[in-house]
Design an enzyme around this catalytic site. Structure first.
Site, PDB file in Angstrom:
ATOM      1  N   ARG A  91       0.851  -1.176   0.000  1.00 54.51           N
ATOM      2  CA  ARG A  91       0.000   0.000   0.000  1.00 54.51           C
ATOM      3  C   ARG A  91       0.893   1.234   0.000  1.00 54.51           C
ATOM      4  NH1 ARG A  91      -3.590  -2.696  -1.516  1.00 54.51           N
ATOM      5  NH2 ARG A  91      -5.596  -3.113  -0.538  1.00 54.51           N
ATOM      6  N   GLU A 149      -4.097   7.494  -4.279  1.00 58.51           N
ATOM      7  CA  GLU A 149      -4.561   6.926  -5.555  1.00 58.51           C
ATOM      8  C   GLU A 149      -5.988   7.391  -5.850  1.00 58.51           C
ATOM      9  OE1 GLU A 149      -4.337   2.669  -5.466  1.00 58.51           O
ATOM     10  OE2 GLU A 149      -2.322   2.693  -4.633  1.00 58.51           O
ATOM     11  N   HIS A 159      -2.090   0.430  -9.853  1.00 56.99           N
ATOM     12  CA  HIS A 159      -2.672  -0.568  -8.934  1.00 56.99           C
ATOM     13  C   HIS A 159      -3.289  -1.741  -9.713  1.00 56.99           C
ATOM     14  CE1 HIS A 159      -4.358  -0.955  -4.590  1.00 56.99           C
ATOM     15  NE2 HIS A 159      -4.223  -2.155  -5.146  1.00 56.99           N
TER      16      HIS A 159
HETATM   17  P1  NAP Z   1      -0.622 -11.596   4.731  1.00 59.48           P
HETATM   18  O1  NAP Z   1      -0.577 -13.018   4.330  1.00 59.48           O
HETATM   19  O2  NAP Z   1      -1.390 -11.221   5.938  1.00 59.48           O
HETATM   20  O3  NAP Z   1       0.878 -11.088   4.878  1.00 59.48           O
HETATM   21  C1  NAP Z   1       1.178  -9.855   5.425  1.00 59.48           C
HETATM   22  C2  NAP Z   1       2.602  -9.884   5.944  1.00 59.48           C
HETATM   23  O4  NAP Z   1       2.891  -8.595   6.480  1.00 59.48           O
HETATM   24  C3  NAP Z   1       2.835 -10.905   7.031  1.00 59.48           C
HETATM   25  O5  NAP Z   1       3.981 -11.626   6.708  1.00 59.48           O
HETATM   26  C4  NAP Z   1       3.072 -10.068   8.287  1.00 59.48           C
HETATM   27  O6  NAP Z   1       4.103 -10.694   9.000  1.00 59.48           O
HETATM   28  C5  NAP Z   1       3.548  -8.730   7.736  1.00 59.48           C
HETATM   29  N1  NAP Z   1       3.161  -7.618   8.592  1.00 59.48           N
HETATM   30  C6  NAP Z   1       1.906  -7.281   9.001  1.00 59.48           C
HETATM   31  N2  NAP Z   1       1.954  -6.193   9.784  1.00 59.48           N
HETATM   32  C7  NAP Z   1       3.243  -5.852   9.884  1.00 59.48           C
HETATM   33  C8  NAP Z   1       3.933  -4.816  10.567  1.00 59.48           C
HETATM   34  N3  NAP Z   1       3.283  -3.900  11.310  1.00 59.48           N
HETATM   35  N4  NAP Z   1       5.268  -4.751  10.459  1.00 59.48           N
HETATM   36  C9  NAP Z   1       5.932  -5.653   9.715  1.00 59.48           C
HETATM   37  N5  NAP Z   1       5.337  -6.643   9.035  1.00 59.48           N
HETATM   38  C10 NAP Z   1       4.009  -6.750   9.120  1.00 59.48           C
HETATM   39  O7  NAP Z   1      -1.204 -10.691   3.559  1.00 59.48           O
HETATM   40  P2  NAP Z   1      -1.121 -10.915   1.976  1.00 59.48           P
HETATM   41  O8  NAP Z   1      -2.292 -11.676   1.519  1.00 59.48           O
HETATM   42  O9  NAP Z   1       0.232 -11.398   1.630  1.00 59.48           O
HETATM   43  O10 NAP Z   1      -1.316  -9.399   1.489  1.00 59.48           O
HETATM   44  C11 NAP Z   1      -0.445  -8.381   1.918  1.00 59.48           C
HETATM   45  C12 NAP Z   1      -0.900  -7.028   1.456  1.00 59.48           C
HETATM   46  O11 NAP Z   1      -0.618  -6.860   0.073  1.00 59.48           O
HETATM   47  C13 NAP Z   1      -2.401  -6.747   1.542  1.00 59.48           C
HETATM   48  O12 NAP Z   1      -2.812  -6.417   2.854  1.00 59.48           O
HETATM   49  C14 NAP Z   1      -2.566  -5.598   0.584  1.00 59.48           C
HETATM   50  O13 NAP Z   1      -2.349  -4.364   1.225  1.00 59.48           O
HETATM   51  C15 NAP Z   1      -1.452  -5.827  -0.425  1.00 59.48           C
HETATM   52  N6  NAP Z   1      -2.007  -6.253  -1.730  1.00 59.48           N
HETATM   53  C16 NAP Z   1      -1.841  -5.439  -2.805  1.00 59.48           C
HETATM   54  C17 NAP Z   1      -2.336  -5.831  -4.043  1.00 59.48           C
HETATM   55  C18 NAP Z   1      -2.145  -4.959  -5.231  1.00 59.48           C
HETATM   56  O14 NAP Z   1      -2.958  -5.028  -6.147  1.00 59.48           O
HETATM   57  N7  NAP Z   1      -1.095  -4.161  -5.279  1.00 59.48           N
HETATM   58  C19 NAP Z   1      -3.021  -7.023  -4.172  1.00 59.48           C
HETATM   59  C20 NAP Z   1      -3.169  -7.825  -3.066  1.00 59.48           C
HETATM   60  C21 NAP Z   1      -2.649  -7.443  -1.847  1.00 59.48           C
HETATM   61  P3  NAP Z   1       4.148 -10.696  10.576  1.00 59.48           P
HETATM   62  O15 NAP Z   1       2.743 -10.956  11.027  1.00 59.48           O
HETATM   63  O16 NAP Z   1       5.132 -11.760  10.911  1.00 59.48           O
HETATM   64  O17 NAP Z   1       4.656  -9.334  10.923  1.00 59.48           O
HETATM   65  C1  8YV Z   2      -7.412  -4.731  -5.428  1.00 59.90           C
HETATM   66  C2  8YV Z   2      -5.651  -5.138  -3.650  1.00 59.90           C
HETATM   67  O1  8YV Z   2      -7.091  -4.072  -6.611  1.00 59.90           O
HETATM   68  O2  8YV Z   2      -6.481  -7.173  -2.809  1.00 59.90           O
HETATM   69  C3  8YV Z   2      -5.944  -6.096  -2.553  1.00 59.90           C
HETATM   70  O3  8YV Z   2      -5.599  -5.773  -1.408  1.00 59.90           O
HETATM   71  O4  8YV Z   2      -5.007  -4.157  -3.466  1.00 59.90           O
HETATM   72  C4  8YV Z   2      -6.135  -5.409  -5.026  1.00 59.90           C
HETATM   73  O5  8YV Z   2      -6.274  -6.765  -5.270  1.00 59.90           O
HETATM   74  C5  8YV Z   2      -7.964  -3.786  -4.421  1.00 59.90           C
HETATM   75  O6  8YV Z   2      -8.402  -4.489  -3.317  1.00 59.90           O
HETATM   76  C6  8YV Z   2      -9.069  -2.954  -4.969  1.00 59.90           C
HETATM   77  O7  8YV Z   2     -10.059  -2.717  -4.029  1.00 59.90           O
END
Ligand code: NAP
Ligand code: 8YV
Length: 310
Positions: free
Chosen positions: A229, A258, A276
């Protein structure tokens, strides 16, 4: 039919099912939102997507709200504390998007490192016959630090290994069964790596985690890729350092504000900017839509939620 309030446009495949099963209301298209909310006070169900915050004001305006299905794994658009206090259930769409997001992360790394965008412009401008394109960096053999070795972070790690990179990670705690070196100190990890990947959630605990100090430790030869993010990085410091050479390059899918991102990004030649898009493939958005709808239907039929957050 039951009312369902949507905060943003979801993928067509999901919208078709929602339109069949619910009386859907597109909040972002409604001009007089206050009047609409007054008339729909009894609504129990909401679908969250896009940039509209589901905050205390919105929850106060919908006192009967019971369930929010989020289209996405990140739930930063919903005030979870407020939802919890009101007993509102929240679901998200984890796992089904891991591959697409990891793939885009590698695409950003490759585009940044091998200067794909500039090289394409160079060929199109007819410059190839004048002089060869300058040499670039290479991912092979480089060290990558993943901030957030979660569901997506682990898929990124696998792909980086396939590129013969050395993987290390940082997070709140060490994961003893992971084969990668753990850093409790993010600055220390940034100092040791060539690439820093941000893939933590956008919550209060991660705000500005990638600080000026972290970016300075990554340094002029280092690159930062953000698919988590925009809020997890000090964007002002990142722009400063990218401008003055204190940070080598950045590949960015997410931004602080964004879609109205800082125009300062457009002046920089050492960034690759994506709107994004990491999960935005036909296949993955279909799967996200399917899970998002199934959570709503599960709630309505009283069966266990498939991917509950709270
Ligand atoms: P996840 O499985 O919950 O993984 C999140 C990781 O972040 C965990 O390894 C956690 O490790 C770490 N974390 C959480 N809080 C933290 C903190 N305060 N300091 C340091 N590390 C921290 O989540 P995920 O499914 O991989 O998704 C992660 C994030 O990617 C989503 O929440 C979203 O914001 C982003 N995302 C973006 C897109 C996009 O389109 N760009 C798409 C999907 C997701 P620990 O608990 O060990 O700290
Ligand atoms: C989406 C994402 O584009 O899953 C997430 O956390 O950032 C993306 O997959 C977003 O959620 C749009 O709402």
């Amino acid at each position: 039919m039951e009312d369902l309030i949507l905060t943003g446009p979801v993928v067509d495949s999901a919208m078709e099912v929602l339109d069949q099963k619910f009386r859907t209301h597109k909040l972002w298209e409604i001009e007089d939102k206050a009047a609409f909310l007054r008339d729909h006070k009894a609504t129990r169900l909401m679908a969250s997507f896009g940039t509209l915050q589901v905050d205390t004001d919105l929850m106060d305006a919908l006192p009967a709200l019971e369930m929010i299905s989020v289209f996405g794994v990140g739930v930063d658009m919903v005030d979870l504390d407020a939802a919890k206090a009101r007993g509102i259930r929240v679901t998200n769409t984890p796992d089904v998007l891991n591959d697409a997001v990891a793939e885009m992360t590698l695409a950003l790394m490759l585009a940044t490192c091998r200067q794909i965008v500039h090289a394409d412009a160079f060929v199109r401008a007819g410059k190839w016959s004048d002089a060869p394109y300058p040499l670039t960096g290479e991912l092979t053999g480089a060290k990558v630090g993943i901030l957030g070795l979660g569901r997506i972070g682990k898929e990124i790690a696998l792909r980086c290994q396939a590129f013969k990179m050395q993987v290390v990670y940082s997070g709140r705690r060490e994961q003893p069964f992971q084969p990668y070196q753990y850093y409790s100190d993010l600055v220390e990890m940034a100092r040791d790596v060539d690439w820093l990947i941000g893939v933590v959630p956008g919550d209060t605990g991660t705000q500005g985690l990638v600080s000026r100090e972290v970016l300075e430790a990554l340094g002029p030869q280092g690159s930062f890729v953000n698919v988590g993010r925009g809020s997890l990085v000090d964007e002002g410091a990142m722009l400063d350092l990218l401008k003055n050479g204190g940070l080598g390059a950045a590949g960015l899918d997410v931004f602080f504000n964004e879609p109205e991102i800082s125009p300062e990004f457009f002046e920089l030649s050492n960034v690759v900017l994506i709107p994004h898009q990491a999960s935005a493939t036909h296949k993955t958005r279909w799967a996200m839509g399917d899970l998002f709808v199934r959570n709503l239907l599960a709630y309505c039929s009283g069966t266990p939620l498939i991917s509950p957050v709270i």
